[in-house]
Design an enzyme around this catalytic site. Structure first.
Site, PDB file in Angstrom:
ATOM      1  N   LYS A  96      -0.805  -4.207  -3.577  1.00 17.90           N
ATOM      2  CA  LYS A  96      -2.190  -3.360  -3.504  1.00 17.90           C
ATOM      3  C   LYS A  96      -2.346  -1.964  -3.568  1.00 17.90           C
ATOM      4  O   LYS A  96      -1.002  -1.211  -3.267  1.00 17.90           O
ATOM      5  CB  LYS A  96      -1.446  -3.268  -1.779  1.00 17.90           C
ATOM      6  N   ASP A 127      10.970   4.629  -9.717  1.00 20.91           N
ATOM      7  CA  ASP A 127      10.289   4.959 -11.341  1.00 20.91           C
ATOM      8  C   ASP A 127      10.938   6.341 -11.329  1.00 20.91           C
ATOM      9  O   ASP A 127      11.161   7.029 -12.972  1.00 20.91           O
ATOM     10  CB  ASP A 127       8.854   5.516 -11.631  1.00 20.91           C
ATOM     11  N   SER A 137       1.064  -0.925   0.154  1.00 16.66           N
ATOM     12  CA  SER A 137      -0.595  -0.754   0.149  1.00 16.66           C
ATOM     13  C   SER A 137       0.588   1.212   0.533  1.00 16.66           C
ATOM     14  O   SER A 137       1.944   1.564  -1.449  1.00 16.66           O
ATOM     15  CB  SER A 137      -1.115  -0.180   1.587  1.00 16.66           C
TER      16      SER A 137
END
Length: 482
Positions: free
Chosen positions: A381, A367, A356
Site C-alpha cells: 500500500k 533501503d 502502509s
C-alpha cells in the site's frame, strides 16, 4: 413510461386478484430471507475464489483511532477546509436537482412500501454514492456522526470485542487477522482467518471498515453484540455472541530474548507508538541487548508520523525516510534529523499483512542498509489519504499522494521483498498466540541476529530441503500402498 401510462398500470394492478395484495407482506419477508440466503451463497462462492489471495490484497482501511478493536488504519494526513472551489463542478448541478426532485415525486406516488421514517438522511447516501463512483476503496464520505466516531482518540484502551481485522480492497471481505487473548472475541470462539459477514442485522459485505467498526462493533461496556463469521475450515457460518468490555492493548510490546536479542512487537501505528517504541528500545539496550528484532507482522499501518519518528530514531541523520508526490498537495521528503541512531543489528519481521506505515518503516531501514528484512513480501500500500473537514461536520477522505521508499520505488501494489524469505509453518496462522518455540519466522530472525544473514539462509535452505525430501518420501509410501 409516462404518468398516464403509470396510472393505467396502477389501476390494472388494483383489479387483479385480492390475494396478491394480502400476500405482499409475506413476499416482502420472503425476499428478505432469500436475500440472506443469497448473501450466504455469495460468501461461500466468494471465499472459494478469493481467500487464497486475501492476504495478498488486504488493505489498510481501518479507523484512524480505536484501531485495537478492529484493525488496520489508513495512512492519513488531516487537511484544512478548502476554500469554495472555482469553476465548473464535475456534475451538472442544474440538471441534478430537478431530476432528483422528480424521482422523489415518483417515490412518493408509486413506491409500494412505506418509507422508513427513521431512515438515514437520503442526502448522505447521494454523497456516499458519488464518492463510491471514484472506484477507490480508500476514499470515503463520512456523515457527521460517523466522522465524530472515527475521530475518537485511542491510547490503547477501548470498549469493544478485542480483534484486529483487515478488508480486501477488491471484494470488501473483512477478515480477522488477530484475536487478543482473553478478549470477548477470544471467549466467544473467534479465530484468525474468520471472515466477518455481519454484525447483528447489518450485512458487512462491502461496508467501509471504519464505519462498521465505529457504528456497529464498538459500543457501550456490558452490551452484547453478535458477529457472524464464515470459517473456511468447517465451510460454514457461525453466530458468535459476546459482551463488549474495556480492552487494553498497548501498541508496543517488548522482551529480552536469549542471546541478548531484544524483541519489539508493534501491532499498529498510533500517535503514542513512537514514544512507546523509544521507551522499549532504550529499555532493551539498557539491559544489554546486542540486536533488535522489530516485529511488524499483521501490522496494517496507521499514523505515518509515528512510523517516520521511529525511523528517525533508528537511522543516522541525513537519511531519506520517505517521499510523497500527489495532486493538489506539495511534494515532500522526510529526512532524519533527530540526532539519534541505534547502532546494533536490526531485523524486521514482516508478512503480507504488513502495510502502509509498516512499509514506510521497512523501506526506510532496508533501503538505507540499516536492517535485514525476514518473512514474506509486504502488502503493497503505497498511497496516502487526506481527510477534509466539511462545513456541516461531515468529512471526505481522499487518496492524495503516492509515497516512495528511499530507493525511489513506489511499492503500491508491489510490496517489499524480504532479504530472507521464510513462510510461516502451516497451521500457525490460525493460532491466537503463537508460542515462540514454534514460531519459525521468529526463529529465523533470531538466527540472523546471532549468526548473520548468510548462516541463517543456509539453515532455511537446509530446512526446506529436508521438508521437501520428507514430503517426497511420504508420497512414495502412499503410492506403494495403493
Amino acid at each position: 413510461m409516462t404518468e398516464t401510462n403509470l396510472e393505467e398500470k396502477k389501476l390494472e394492478e388494483e383489479n387483479q386478484d385480492n390475494g396478491r395484495n394480502e400476500g405482499l407482506e409475506k413476499e416482502k419477508e420472503d425476499r428478505k430471507e432469500n436475500g440472506r440466503e443469497g448473501r450466504s451463497r455469495f460468501w461461500k462462492g466468494a471465499l472459494a475464489g478469493s481467500l487464497v489471495t486475501a492476504f495478498v490484497v488486504l488493505a489498510a482501511v481501518g479507523m484512524a483511532a480505536g484501531i485495537w478493536i478492529m484493525g488496520r488504519q489508513t495512512q492519513e494526513t488531516r487537511q484544512a477546509v478548502l476554500p469554495e472551489p472555482e469553476g465548473e463542478y464535475g456534475l451538472d448541478m442544474g440538471r441534478l436537482a430537478p431530476k432528483l426532485g422528480y424521482m422523489q415525486q415518483l417515490i412518493d406516488q408509486y413506491y409500494l412500501f412505506d418509507e422508513d421514517e427513521e431512515r438515514e438522511n437520503p442526502e448522505d447516501w447521494i454523497y456516499t454514492g458519488y464518492v463510491y463512483s471514484l472506484q477507490d476503496p480508500y476514499s470515503t464520505y463520512y456523515t457527521a456522526e460517523e466522522y465524530e466516531s472515527v475521530q475518537e482518540s485511542s491510547n490503547g484502551e477501548y470498549c469493544g470485542i478485542g480483534v484486529q481485522v483487515s478488508q480486501n480492497v477488491n471484494t470488501g471481505i473483512i477478515t480477522v487477522i488477530r484475536v487478543f487473548k482473553d478478549s470477548p472475541a477470544d471467549k466467544a470462539g473467534m479465530r484468525p482467518g474468520d471472515v466477518i459477514t455481519g454484525v447483528g442485522d447489518v450485512d458487512a459485505a462491502g461496508m467501509d471498515l471504519s464505519i462498521l467498526v465505529s457504528d456497529h462493533i464498538k459500543g457501550e461496556e456490558g452490551t452484547e453484540v453478535t458477529v457472524t463469521v464464515f470459517r473456511e475450515s468447517i465451510e460454514d457460518s457461525l453466530d458468535l455472541t459476546m459482551t463488549r468490555e474495556i480492552v487494553e492493548n498497548p501498541t508496543v510490546e517488548y522482551d529480552l530474548l536469549e542471546d541478548n536479542v531484544g524483541y519489539i512487537s508493534i501491532s499498529a501505528f498510533e500517535e503514542v507508538t513512537g514514544d512507546q517504541f523509544k521507551t522499549a528500545a532504550d529499555s532493551l539496550l539498557g539491559k544489554g541487548a546486542k540486536s533488535l528484532i522489530i516485529d511488524l507482522r499483521n501490522n496494517g499501518g496507521g499514523v505515518v508520523t509515528a512510523s517516520t519518528d521511529i525511523a528517525d530514531y533508528l537511522l543516522p541523520d541525513g537519511k531519506t525516510i520517505v517521499s510523497f508526490k500527489g495532486k493538489g498537495v506539495d511534494d515532500s521528503v522526510k529526512i532524519t534529523e533527530d540526532g539519534h541512531q541505534v547502532d546494533v543489528p536490526i531485523i524486521l519481521l514482516v508478512n503480507g499483512e504488513s502495510a502502509s506505515a509498516s512499509e514506510v518503516l521497512t523501506g526506510a531501514l532496508k533501503d538505507n542498509g540499516w536492517a535485514t528484512v525476514v518473512g514474506t513480501k509486504t502488502f503493497g500500500k503505497g498511497i496516502a489519504q487526506g481527510i477534509f473537514d466539511l462545513p456541516d461536520g461531515s468529512a471526505l477522505k481522499l487518496t492524495t499522494a503516492y509515497y516512495y521508499v528511499p530507493s525511489g520505488e513506489c511499492i503500491h501494489e508491489v510490496g517489499i521483498e524480504p532479504d530472507l524469505l521464510v513462510e510461516l509453518d502451516e497451521g500457525l496462522e490460525s493460532m491466537i498466540e503463537i508460542p515462540r518455540e514454534q514460531d519459525n519466522q521468529l526463529k529465523a530472525a533470531m538466527d540472523v541476529a546471532v549468526n548473520g544473514l548468510e548462516e541463517a539462509e543456509k539453515r532455511v535452505e537446509e530446512s526446506a530441503a529436508a521438508l521437501e525430501a520428507e514430503d517426497g518420501a511420504e508420497e512414495g509410501t502412499a503410492e506403494e500402498g495403493q
